[in-house]
Scaffold this motif. Structure first.
Motif, PDB file in Angstrom:
ATOM      1  N   MET A 534       0.837  -1.198   0.000  1.00  0.00           N
ATOM      2  CA  MET A 534       0.000   0.000   0.000  1.00  0.00           C
ATOM      3  C   MET A 534       0.875   1.254   0.000  1.00  0.00           C
ATOM      4  N   GLU A 538      -1.393   6.299   2.285  1.00  0.00           N
ATOM      5  CA  GLU A 538      -2.777   5.828   2.325  1.00  0.00           C
ATOM      6  C   GLU A 538      -2.989   4.754   3.396  1.00  0.00           C
ATOM      7  N   GLN A 539      -1.940   4.454   4.153  1.00  0.00           N
ATOM      8  CA  GLN A 539      -2.037   3.415   5.179  1.00  0.00           C
ATOM      9  C   GLN A 539      -2.550   3.991   6.500  1.00  0.00           C
ATOM     10  N   ARG A 700      -7.718   4.577   4.187  1.00  0.00           N
ATOM     11  CA  ARG A 700      -7.337   5.012   2.838  1.00  0.00           C
ATOM     12  C   ARG A 700      -8.248   6.137   2.348  1.00  0.00           C
ATOM     13  N   ARG A 704      -6.981   9.991   1.667  1.00  0.00           N
ATOM     14  CA  ARG A 704      -7.147  10.572   0.326  1.00  0.00           C
ATOM     15  C   ARG A 704      -8.025  11.823   0.369  1.00  0.00           C
TER      16      ARG A 704
END
Length: 719
Positions: A534, A538-539, A700, A704
């Motif tokens: 990943m 975004e983790q 995630r 984002r």
């Protein structure tokens, strides 16, 4: 063959095996009958005798005698590594050269095969899993079957669907039996088979004919003193161990039902000044070996173990077995307590049942053979595949986790519906019937066994007689030793200090939660273009949970709150207070946001919550309570989309769960705006983390949408 000469020769070998002067050791009558049948008549025999009776003496003595008569090596199918290590050591004492092929020594396999081929090994111990290895089955098994002088199936109850420890790999033995040359003797042994299991094992091994010898003896263990101690709660049980462990005779085993409890109890006992070690399916092999050696040498007072330490572990002077929680079956219980008192006059066996036992039984029962639609789906996928499918390739296409999928395929392999080949699994195209009646019968038997364990706890009759009757021992009678025959020998009281210490241990909140870092393989096959590691931005970060559902501390408090069908409602005050403490401890941990200076984390700037269909009030009130105590804004959270369907159960595999979750959540505009206005870490609150994918998808989305680090904070880690 002169039987008297054979008997003298057999007793001489026995003397070497047990380290006695020649002429002073003599086989028991049933042991001699088995040896005479195997060596003198080359027959097949099934021996059902109590733990410690000396079943291994039968096959080692028979091996020595057969090898002197130019027979090939003995092959022993043995289920556990601890058992194998004990058997190799025992063989060496009798001058028998024993080697083993199992998962812990792959680097030695080629050398061992060569030694067996040259006739340099008298005994080869093989785990049942090797029988389902393509390489072993194709390249080793035919040669081995042709050269075998004696086949031994140890712990043979594992073959039976009706036994307490069914293993599909064992059923591969039918193939090996079919390939044995005529006249090769076969010995099957077990200590834990009732009449039905005995008949089933005999049938599956091909020993049920008129020529078979079945030796079944009484199952009383005169050295064992059985008792049951019912205490108010987990803290009292742990405190009792803290107070009384040093008074138990010698060294022994403390059995628990789950890995989490084993590790929890071992940590508490070590802090209480005891030399103990945990022994579970999660223990590294080298650590297992060291733990076994430490117990054998009495360097530890006890091993705190799950059933991973079970069949065949041989310490003759083991002084006690304590169960912190009831096994689900009297047969399994008898198997485990049989570890004690083999070579001493007296050994104590005590069961401390807990309220959580039945919930744990229910969980393990729920992961049995899958429903028919899942089996049919797997057969359809294999049937339409071009070439073999490996487990990693098959898993994304069916809704089963890896371990359950593999178990199912092994059963289907034995049934002839699939076959394991190089590169994976294929469907054979042979007709296959889902035996719903048999599976339902097994489920009913499991429930009956669970009720029998409740009855064992409650009985006012003899406990040893109860267990022997569960094993269909026709000679069962009152033992005169147990707590119902002779009265309790144990003090049920606990000291204030031990109770405070145990309560502190169990009430200590906080479990670290590792986030998902890698996408599972095969997502492209279900329409998701995600692969590999990943993106770091975004983790989720490492998180925290209040407790584990499988432990006996906070797990006992959380299980009723989070049980399927439990009423939804505001978070209880004690639970909220404990989660606040988890948060405070997290802040003060190394690198936490309560620290100052380089490396310290940023303080969370807001609280958000995952949406919940089943417990919305619980999750929302928890998030709002944390925001209130921490003086942080509660921003709401992601919402369910119109595309959101029913989520698969937590026991689904990662690919199927991600497919269901991928389009199920969205970040509403007002939440995105609030995150943009407050750059920095956010706490992401949920009720349970099981697979970890719900929080991974939520984190995630939030990152984002503009969130900084996402810090998961949940009530419980699932089973």
């Amino acid at each position: 063959m002169d039987l008297q000469e054979l008997r003298t020769e057999a007793d001489t070998v026995l003397a070497r095996l047990v380290g006695a002067p020649e002429g002073t050791a003599r086989l028991r009558e049933d042991q001699w009958q088995a040896v005479a049948a195997l060596v003198g008549e080359r027959r097949r025999a099934l021996v059902v005798q109590r733990t410690g009776w000396g079943k291994s003496a039968v096959y080692f003595v028979a091996t020595a005698l057969l090898r002197r008569r130019d027979a090939g090596p003995t092959v022993i199918i043995s289920p556990l590594l601890a058992l194998m290590r004990n058997q190799v050591a025992a063989a060496e004492r009798a001058g028998i050269r024993a080697r083993t092929i199992n998962s812990s020594n792959p680097e030695e396999w080629e050398t061992i095969r060569a030694e067996v081929g040259r006739g340099e090994a008298d005994v080869l111990l093989v785990s049942p899993e090797r029988l389902n290895s393509v390489d072993f089955r194709e390249n080793v098994l035919p040669t081995l079957a042709a050269a075998t002088g004696l086949l031994v199936v140890d712990e043979a109850h594992c073959i039976s669907d009706w036994g307490h420890d069914f293993r599909p790999d064992y059923r591969r033995l039918r193939t090996m039996l079919a390939e044995l040359p005529e006249g090769v003797p076969v010995l099957a042994t077990t200590a834990t088979a009732n009449a039905r299991v005995t008949a089933d094992v005999a049938d599956q091994l091909g020993t049920g004919g008129a020529d078979a010898l079945v030796l079944r003896g009484p199952l009383d263990r005169q050295s064992l003193r059985l008792g049951v101690l019912e205490l108010p709660d987990a803290a009292h049980r742990l405190a009792w161990l803290g107070d009384r462990l040093r008074t138990l005779p010698g060294s022994g085993i403390i059995y628990t039902l789950t890995v989490a409890v084993a590790e929890e109890v071992a940590a508490y006992l070590r802090r209480s000044g005891y030399e103990v070690a945990s022994y579970t399916g999660r223990t590294e092999n080298a650590d297992r070996v060291q733990a076994e050696e430490d117990l054998l040498a009495n360097r530890v007072k006890a091993l705190v173990a799950t059933s991973a330490l079970g069949m065949g572990f041989d310490k003759p002077d083991l002084g006690f077995v304590v169960h912190l929680g009831s096994p689900a079956s009297p047969i399994a219980y008898y198997q485990q307590v049989g570890r004690a008192g083999r070579g001493v006059e007296h050994a104590d066996v005590l069961l401390l049942p807990g309220r959580e036992d039945q919930a744990i039984w229910a969980y393990f029962a729920s992961v049995g053979f899958p429903p028919e639609e899942q089996v049919r789906r797997t057969l359809d996928v294999l049937g339409t595949a071009v070439g073999p499918l490996s487990l990693p390739a098959l898993e994304p296409l069916v809704d089963l986790r890896r371990s359950r999928l593999e178990m199912m395929l092994k059963v289907l392999d034995v049934d002839g519906a699939v076959q394991r080949v190089k590169g994976g699994w294929i469907a054979t195209g042979r007709p296959w019937r889902y035996d719903a009646e048999r599976y339902a019968w097994v489920a009913r038997q499991r429930k009956a066994e669970q009720q029998a364990m409740r009855d064992y706890v409650a009985t006012t009759g003899c406990r040893m007689e109860f267990l022997r009757r569960q094993l269909d021992d026709e000679k069962a009678a009152p033992c005169g030793r147990c707590d119902t025959c002779a009265g309790p020998w144990f003090d049920s009281g606990v000291s204030t200090g031990a109770l405070e210490s145990a309560s502190g241990e169990l009430n200590r909140p906080g479990v670290e939660v590792e986030p998902r870092r890698m996408w599972p393989r095969g997502l492209a096959g279900v329409g998701l273009e995600l692969r590999g590691r990943m993106r770091a931005d975004e983790q989720a970060a490492a998180g925290r949970a209040l407790g584990r559902l499988s432990d006996i501390g906070w797990g006992n408090r959380l299980r009723p709150l989070l049980a399927p069908g439990a009423a939804d409602g505001p978070v209880p005050e004690d639970v909220l207070a404990a989660v606040v403490k988890v948060l405070a401890d997290w802040a003060r941990s190394p690198g936490g946001w309560a620290e100052s200076g380089p490396g310290a984390a940023e303080r969370p700037v807001a609280v958000v919550a995952m949406p919940s269909r089943t417990r919305p009030r619980l999750v929302t009130s928890l998030a709002e309570g944390l925001a209130r105590v921490g003086r942080l804004p509660f921003l709401g959270g992601p919402v369910l989309t119109p595309q959101a369907g029913e989520f698969p159960p937590h026991r689904s595999n990662s690919t199927q769960r991600l497919r269901a979750l991928a389009d199920s959540f969205a970040v509403p505009d007002d939440l995105a705006a609030a995150l943009a206005a407050r750059p920095g870490p956010v706490l992401l609150v949920d009720d349970v983390i099981d697979s970890g994918w719900t929080l991974a998808v939520g984190a995630r989305l939030l990152r984002r949408a503009g969130a900084g680090e996402v810090l998961p904070l949940v009530l419980a880690v699932g089973n």
